[in-house]
Write a protein that holds these residues in place. Sequence first.
Motif, short mmCIF file in Angstrom:
data_model
loop_
_atom_site.label_atom_id
_atom_site.label_comp_id
_atom_site.label_asym_id
_atom_site.label_seq_id
_atom_site.Cartn_x
_atom_site.Cartn_y
_atom_site.Cartn_z
N LEU A 94 31.39 -14.42 -16.23
CA LEU A 94 32.39 -12.96 -16.12
C LEU A 94 33.23 -13.56 -17.49
N PHE A 95 34.16 -13.86 -17.54
CA PHE A 95 34.75 -13.53 -19.23
C PHE A 95 33.96 -13.85 -21.02
N SER A 96 33.10 -14.04 -20.39
CA SER A 96 32.80 -13.93 -22.08
C SER A 96 31.44 -13.02 -21.88
N HIS A 97 31.15 -12.49 -20.56
CA HIS A 97 29.98 -11.40 -21.17
C HIS A 97 30.21 -10.24 -20.06
N ILE A 98 30.31 -9.95 -18.52
CA ILE A 98 30.86 -9.20 -18.35
C ILE A 98 32.04 -8.24 -19.05
N LEU A 99 33.39 -8.59 -19.00
CA LEU A 99 34.61 -8.84 -19.78
C LEU A 99 34.37 -8.09 -20.54
N PHE A 100 33.80 -8.89 -21.32
CA PHE A 100 33.63 -8.45 -23.38
C PHE A 100 33.99 -6.46 -22.83
N PRO A 101 32.99 -6.09 -22.28
CA PRO A 101 33.25 -4.59 -22.68
C PRO A 101 35.27 -4.45 -22.58
N VAL A 102 35.10 -4.28 -21.83
CA VAL A 102 36.86 -4.80 -21.10
C VAL A 102 37.53 -4.62 -22.46
N TYR A 103 37.22 -5.69 -23.32
CA TYR A 103 38.19 -6.48 -24.00
C TYR A 103 37.93 -5.43 -25.29
N LEU A 104 37.00 -4.86 -26.06
CA LEU A 104 36.71 -3.80 -26.65
C LEU A 104 37.67 -2.61 -26.08
N SER A 105 37.15 -1.70 -24.89
CA SER A 105 37.74 -0.98 -24.24
C SER A 105 39.77 -1.37 -24.20
N VAL A 106 40.17 -2.69 -24.44
CA VAL A 106 41.70 -2.76 -24.97
C VAL A 106 41.72 -2.21 -26.36
N LEU A 107 41.36 -2.76 -27.19
CA LEU A 107 41.49 -2.64 -28.53
C LEU A 107 41.29 -1.16 -28.90
N LEU A 108 39.58 -0.68 -28.49
CA LEU A 108 39.78 0.73 -28.52
C LEU A 108 41.09 1.95 -28.28
#
Length: 131
Positions: A94-108
Amino acid sequence: MQQKTKSIIGSIMSGLAILFMLADGIMKLIQPKEVVEATLNLGYQPHHISTIGLLGLAVTMLYMIPKTSFIGAILTTGYFGGAIATNFRMDQPLFSHILFPVYLSVLLWGGLLLRYPKLIQSLTKPNRQKS
């Protein structure tokens, strides 16, 4: 916080997301063995890799251009949605793979909103036209 400081922080946040997306897209075009293996392990065929890379680069380019950064952010968010769905379908962590694009979206999105504060106003205030 002053707008200049917010703009600098926003540029750094956007820059990090852009750098990752550029590296990802370029690697999908170059197709080193590790990228091909990882993509195949996610259930994609080899002929999909270049297309995925081109799509990622296209939405990133739209985000990089100030006049199209808003539509670029929307399209990149959709691209990230596909990455989330793919990782979820493959039962990735979950935290390292599935949610990684969410982390990038927060930056974006965080970077975009810090660089263009009027965008927040246009998204949060209703448009009241005089009759």
